[in-house]
Design a protein around this motif. Structure first.
Motif, PDB file in Angstrom:
ATOM      1  N   ASN A 114      43.121  32.170  43.949  1.00  0.00           N
ATOM      2  CA  ASN A 114      44.315  32.688  44.617  1.00  0.00           C
ATOM      3  C   ASN A 114      43.969  33.662  45.730  1.00  0.00           C
ATOM      4  O   ASN A 114      44.830  34.414  46.182  1.00  0.00           O
ATOM      5  CB  ASN A 114      45.234  33.362  43.596  1.00  0.00           C
ATOM      6  CG  ASN A 114      45.843  32.353  42.667  1.00  0.00           C
ATOM      7  OD1 ASN A 114      46.592  31.493  43.095  1.00  0.00           O
ATOM      8  ND2 ASN A 114      45.473  32.417  41.401  1.00  0.00           N
ATOM      9  N   ILE A 161      47.748  38.419  44.597  1.00  0.00           N
ATOM     10  CA  ILE A 161      48.821  37.942  43.734  1.00  0.00           C
ATOM     11  C   ILE A 161      49.876  39.038  43.694  1.00  0.00           C
ATOM     12  O   ILE A 161      49.564  40.198  43.446  1.00  0.00           O
ATOM     13  CB  ILE A 161      48.314  37.652  42.312  1.00  0.00           C
ATOM     14  CG1 ILE A 161      47.146  36.664  42.357  1.00  0.00           C
ATOM     15  CG2 ILE A 161      49.436  37.101  41.448  1.00  0.00           C
ATOM     16  CD1 ILE A 161      46.425  36.508  41.042  1.00  0.00           C
ATOM     17  N   ASP A 168      55.767  38.752  34.488  1.00  0.00           N
ATOM     18  CA  ASP A 168      55.324  37.766  35.477  1.00  0.00           C
ATOM     19  C   ASP A 168      53.804  37.693  35.500  1.00  0.00           C
ATOM     20  O   ASP A 168      53.224  36.624  35.549  1.00  0.00           O
ATOM     21  CB  ASP A 168      55.816  38.124  36.880  1.00  0.00           C
ATOM     22  CG  ASP A 168      57.310  37.985  37.034  1.00  0.00           C
ATOM     23  OD1 ASP A 168      57.945  37.355  36.178  1.00  0.00           O
ATOM     24  OD2 ASP A 168      57.839  38.521  38.027  1.00  0.00           O
ATOM     25  N   PHE A 191      51.706  34.388  34.420  1.00  0.00           N
ATOM     26  CA  PHE A 191      50.837  33.766  35.403  1.00  0.00           C
ATOM     27  C   PHE A 191      49.403  33.737  34.896  1.00  0.00           C
ATOM     28  O   PHE A 191      48.709  32.730  34.993  1.00  0.00           O
ATOM     29  CB  PHE A 191      50.885  34.504  36.738  1.00  0.00           C
ATOM     30  CG  PHE A 191      49.848  34.007  37.703  1.00  0.00           C
ATOM     31  CD1 PHE A 191      50.053  32.840  38.412  1.00  0.00           C
ATOM     32  CD2 PHE A 191      48.649  34.680  37.859  1.00  0.00           C
ATOM     33  CE1 PHE A 191      49.096  32.351  39.286  1.00  0.00           C
ATOM     34  CE2 PHE A 191      47.687  34.209  38.724  1.00  0.00           C
ATOM     35  CZ  PHE A 191      47.909  33.036  39.438  1.00  0.00           C
ATOM     36  N   THR A 222      48.983  31.182  32.046  1.00  0.00           N
ATOM     37  CA  THR A 222      49.130  29.811  32.535  1.00  0.00           C
ATOM     38  C   THR A 222      47.969  29.408  33.436  1.00  0.00           C
ATOM     39  O   THR A 222      47.373  28.342  33.256  1.00  0.00           O
ATOM     40  CB  THR A 222      50.460  29.663  33.299  1.00  0.00           C
ATOM     41  OG1 THR A 222      51.524  30.048  32.428  1.00  0.00           O
ATOM     42  CG2 THR A 222      50.681  28.246  33.747  1.00  0.00           C
ATOM     43  N   ALA A 223      47.651  30.244  34.405  1.00  0.00           N
ATOM     44  CA  ALA A 223      46.598  29.911  35.368  1.00  0.00           C
ATOM     45  C   ALA A 223      45.232  29.829  34.708  1.00  0.00           C
ATOM     46  O   ALA A 223      44.455  28.904  34.977  1.00  0.00           O
ATOM     47  CB  ALA A 223      46.585  30.926  36.504  1.00  0.00           C
TER      48      ALA A 223
END
Length: 163
Positions: A46, A50, A57, A61, A64-65
């Motif tokens: 990323n 971010i 959040d 993130f 999940t990432a």
């Protein structure tokens, strides 16, 4: 792989692994080294930028990432080198891998969290005062020192390329 060397040189694995090691129960399926590699690769993917509007959040993130990268984007050889068990590439496989990552990140955070208060709860002031009064000041100080040390190690690792 360069990130493996960075994680190894950081000292974070040696600092964190004893904090989350379990003597009983099923064996851990996500080594601390693999988690840190996943977090580094996710940040690099990323561009290191971010933006989050809430802690939830950030955690969603991150879970999940890191899950997607570690279990579904890395080559099989790399996953084996990191000691990761394969998960099927479908929604149930992702949910199982996500749960592994979520539990591991929470185990690390719980080990260094200097607050005796439960997370994601709205508590009455009287209950907060009771929990704070019951907390062991020496343990809270130990965890606060540990949290600062781990945060400084992460910061130092992130600044190595800038030097």
């Amino acid at each position: 792989m360069e990130v493996l060397d960075e994680v190894a040189d950081s000292g974070l694995v040696e600092e964190i692994e004893p904090l989350v090691a379990r003597g009983t129960g099923s064996p851990c399926t996500l080594p601390v080294e693999a988690l840190l590699v996943g977090m580094c690769l996710t940040a690099a993917h990323n561009g290191g930028v971010i933006l989050f509007t809430a802690v939830t959040d950030l955690l969603y993130f991150l879970f999940t990432a890191v899950t997607d990268l570690l279990y579904f984007a890395l080559a099989d050889e790399m996953r084996q080198q990191l000691g990761l068990r394969p998960h099927p590439d479908h929604d149930h496989g992702f949910e199982a891998a996500y749960a592994v990552v979520r539990r591991r990140i929470h185990s690390v955070l719980d080990a260094i969290d200097p607050s005796p208060l439960p997370k994601s709860h709205r508590l009455a002031r009287r209950h907060v005062e009771k929990l704070l009064a019951q907390a062991d000041p020496a343990e809270l100080a130990r965890k606060r020192t540990l949290m600062v040390r781990v945060a400084n190690m992460i910061l130092a690792m992130s600044l190595r390329e800038a030097l």
